[in-house]
Design a protein around this motif. Structure first.
Motif, PDB file in Angstrom:
ATOM      1  N   PHE A  55     -15.355  87.386-101.903  1.00  0.00           N
ATOM      2  CA  PHE A  55     -14.676  87.758-103.150  1.00  0.00           C
ATOM      3  C   PHE A  55     -15.692  88.036-104.252  1.00  0.00           C
ATOM      4  O   PHE A  55     -15.659  89.082-104.899  1.00  0.00           O
ATOM      5  CB  PHE A  55     -13.705  86.639-103.550  1.00  0.00           C
ATOM      6  N   LEU A  71      -8.946  92.466-101.440  1.00  0.00           N
ATOM      7  CA  LEU A  71      -7.760  92.752-102.244  1.00  0.00           C
ATOM      8  C   LEU A  71      -7.783  91.940-103.539  1.00  0.00           C
ATOM      9  O   LEU A  71      -7.535  92.478-104.628  1.00  0.00           O
ATOM     10  CB  LEU A  71      -6.509  92.418-101.426  1.00  0.00           C
ATOM     11  N   SER A  72      -8.146  90.663-103.429  1.00  0.00           N
ATOM     12  CA  SER A  72      -8.132  89.872-104.668  1.00  0.00           C
ATOM     13  C   SER A  72      -9.233  90.307-105.618  1.00  0.00           C
ATOM     14  O   SER A  72      -9.027  90.321-106.829  1.00  0.00           O
ATOM     15  CB  SER A  72      -8.188  88.365-104.402  1.00  0.00           C
ATOM     16  N   THR A 126      -8.085  89.751 -97.629  1.00  0.00           N
ATOM     17  CA  THR A 126      -7.675  88.944 -98.775  1.00  0.00           C
ATOM     18  C   THR A 126      -8.743  88.948 -99.864  1.00  0.00           C
ATOM     19  O   THR A 126      -8.435  89.146-101.036  1.00  0.00           O
ATOM     20  CB  THR A 126      -7.379  87.494 -98.331  1.00  0.00           C
ATOM     21  N   SER A 127     -10.011  88.766 -99.437  1.00  0.00           N
ATOM     22  CA  SER A 127     -11.090  88.744-100.431  1.00  0.00           C
ATOM     23  C   SER A 127     -11.201  90.069-101.152  1.00  0.00           C
ATOM     24  O   SER A 127     -11.354  90.124-102.378  1.00  0.00           O
ATOM     25  CB  SER A 127     -12.427  88.464 -99.758  1.00  0.00           C
ATOM     26  N   VAL A 167      -7.823  93.338-107.352  1.00  0.00           N
ATOM     27  CA  VAL A 167      -6.780  92.993-108.323  1.00  0.00           C
ATOM     28  C   VAL A 167      -7.401  92.340-109.565  1.00  0.00           C
ATOM     29  O   VAL A 167      -7.039  92.671-110.700  1.00  0.00           O
ATOM     30  CB  VAL A 167      -5.711  92.077-107.682  1.00  0.00           C
ATOM     31  N   VAL A 168      -8.358  91.448-109.337  1.00  0.00           N
ATOM     32  CA  VAL A 168      -9.012  90.801-110.477  1.00  0.00           C
ATOM     33  C   VAL A 168      -9.748  91.835-111.342  1.00  0.00           C
ATOM     34  O   VAL A 168      -9.671  91.790-112.568  1.00  0.00           O
ATOM     35  CB  VAL A 168      -9.961  89.672-110.006  1.00  0.00           C
TER      36      VAL A 168
END
Lengths: 294, 265
Positions: free
Chosen positions: B4, B122-123, B119-120, B126-127
């Protein structure tokens, strides 16, 4: 104990061939050579083991665990060096290696320094600015920094100069002494001969031969080329151990395996102009195995 | 978490550049507002001379154009366009870059699942977008406070501004699913610009015909900023469809990526 168990593994790409019904095992502590010409399926096998591609049928286990179900768990103990290395260009070597280490939940900084010293790698440079050989060194450090129990190398020596190759092989031998198992894929027989205990020979996606290096060395093939003064009678060299006999007038060539004295006596009995005795190249050995399969 | 942070850092420069661009854009537009509001009568007279379809295509609403929010709603279309390109670029590149830059062999042989990778990424995306929106919102609000002539509803100002994130999330999801489905994306820009402009012009032409159903086919029209300027809100059917679309795109991204073969380069 088997570190790698490959069981009837098949991977097809649409109509194209990948690997067909491949089975073999690699034992703990071995340096296992995996040789074959380009396109034989070496990379396909390795990529399947690493979970980069999914098998069409069959299965494989590493450390006794299924490669698909336990992928991430297995990869904790695997170090992988691909044939061509590419990393995030705008990162520094140091940052890339730190990022790589961050996946393993252990402190690898000491080991990174050691490896970089051995491989003569400048950690403060940007990856973008590195030569191909230096990128390869980053790949080597990246593959070994977490002290993996299984090291998988896919044609690892391309781009390394002979001196570095030497250091790299020494490094691998040390890791092996510490207990690491190594799967070494290559199309260069000499490097496999130097390092490995056993080899699997693959061609066109199939396993052709699985032998100990010592056996392979014993079954020493020689390529004979003979030029005679007068044409030899057909079939003069047809004897036990002679393969791929070609007779063209005053030129005779064949592949020989067996007692050298016998064939030398045979040669001595006729009047010759010139003789060449060569180590057959890998392709010839492949061809030989391949024809035997048919 | 390491992936992330890595991704967030990798997109840091691009996020900052886009944020500055959008804040500068909104500042520039608001800076024109005082002169515009002063000569409102003249301006309206000039606009009334123009053909009706042109006004509609440009999203001009004669009743509200001279109010701060009406003016903002009109100029917002171009900010949304900008934001859509940012989000679509991000979505299209964040997964596909591993294959394009040949780093997939590095990342996918690490002890992580493919889902963790998605997940990493995508987040982080988004962040990045949320940070962009927060800074944009602050910038736009400060600028509006400077140029305002009359009182305006902060709530409606907020609803218009935050629809940027709404549009961006839809384009992010779209870009994400495209990049996962494609075997290899050689170049991100043609895909993202092409897609974003196609949807933008669907919106423009939809507005000229006044056909409400066209609104369902372009993320740019899911939030009717002009009606919010007049005191309206978000419309439930559009919000639900947007959420369903985003969810479907993300779920299929996971499903496809987990089974995808990553080929040698």
């Amino acid at each position: 104990m088997n570190v790698i168990e490959i069981d009837h593994l098949t991977k097809t790409y649409g109509q194209a061939r990948g690997i067909t019904d491949l089975s073999f095992t690699v034992e703990k502590g071995e340096i296992f050579g995996f040789i074959g010409p380009n396109g034989a399926g070496k990379s396909t096998t390795i990529r399947t083991l690493l979970g980069l591609i999914h098998p069409t049928s069959g299965s494989a286990k590493i450390f006794g665990k299924d490669i698909i179900q336990h992928g991430p768990e297995i990869k904790r103990e695997i170090g992988y060096l691909p044939s061509e290395v590419f990393y995030y260009d705008n990162m520094k070597v140091k940052d890339l290696l730190k990022y790589s280490a961050s996946f393993y939940n252990k402190d690898c900084s000491k080991r990174i320094k050691e490896l970089a010293e051995v491989m003569d790698l400048d950690l403060s440079k940007k990856i973008d600015d590195l030569s191909l050989g230096n990128k390869k060194k980053v790949g080597i450090v990246q593959g070994l920094l977490h002290g993996p129990k299984l090291i998988i190398l896919d044609e690892p020596t391309s781009g390394l100069d002979p001196l570095m190759q030497q250091k790299f092989f020494e490094l691998l031998e040390q890791e092996n002494k510490k207990g690491a198992t190594i799967l070494f894929s290559s199309h260069i027989l000499s490097e496999v001969q130097r390092l490995c205990n056993r080899v699997a020979i693959v061609k066109e996606g199939k396993l052709i031969q699985l032998e100990k290096i010592s056996t392979l060395k014993e079954s020493n093939y020689k390529r004979f080329k003979i030029e005679t003064k007068t044409p030899v009678s057909a079939g003069y060299f047809r004897m036990v151990g002679v393969n791929e006999l070609k007779e063209e007038g005053q030129h005779v060539s064949f592949l020989y395996k067996g007692n050298i004295n016998e064939v030398m006596r045979k040669i001595a009995a006729i009047e010759i102009q010139n003789v060449w005795v060569e180590e057959p190249d890998l392709e010839e050995i492949f061809m030989h195995y391949y024809e035997k399969e048919d | 978490m390491n992936m992330f942070w890595h991704e967030l850092r990798a997109y840091r420069k691009s996020t900052i550049t886009w944020t500055i661009t959008m804040v500068a854009l909104v500042a520039m537009m608001f800076s024109m507002y005082p002169t515009f509001a002063k000569d409102a009568g003249q301006f309206k007279a000039m606009l009334e001379g123009m053909p009706d379809t042109v006004l509609k295509a440009m999203g001009l609403d004669m009743d509200t154009i001279t109010s701060l929010l009406g003016f903002y709603a009109y100029t917002f279309a171009y900010i949304a366009l900008c934001g859509a390109i940012q989000a679509m670029n991000l979505g299209t590149s964040i997964v596909s870059k591993e294959v394009r830059e040949k780093t997939a062999d590095f990342l996918l042989t690490k002890p992580v699942t493919r889902s963790q990778i998605i997940t990493s990424k995508l987040s982080a995306a988004v962040v990045s977008l949320i940070l962009t929106n927060v800074i944009y919102l602050v910038g736009a609000f400060l600028m509006a406070s400077v140029v305002r002539i009359d009182e305006y509803s902060f709530m409606n100002f907020f609803l218009i501004s935050i629809s940027l994130l709404f549009v961006q999330l839809m384009f992010l999801a779209l870009g994400f699913v495209i990049s996962v489905l494609a075997r290899k994306i050689k170049s991100v820009l043609p895909i993202s610009l092409g897609t974003v402009f196609a949807f933008f012009f669907i919106g423009v032409f939809g507005a000229t015909t006044g056909d409400q159903t066209v609104r369902y086919f372009t993320p740019f029209k899911y939030v009717d900023v002009a009606s919010i300027a007049k005191g309206g809100g978000y419309e439930t059917p559009f919000v639900i469809i947007a959420i369903l679309f985003i969810a479907a795109a993300i779920v299929s991204s996971y499903v496809v990526y987990v089974k995808k073969d990553i080929h040698a380069v």
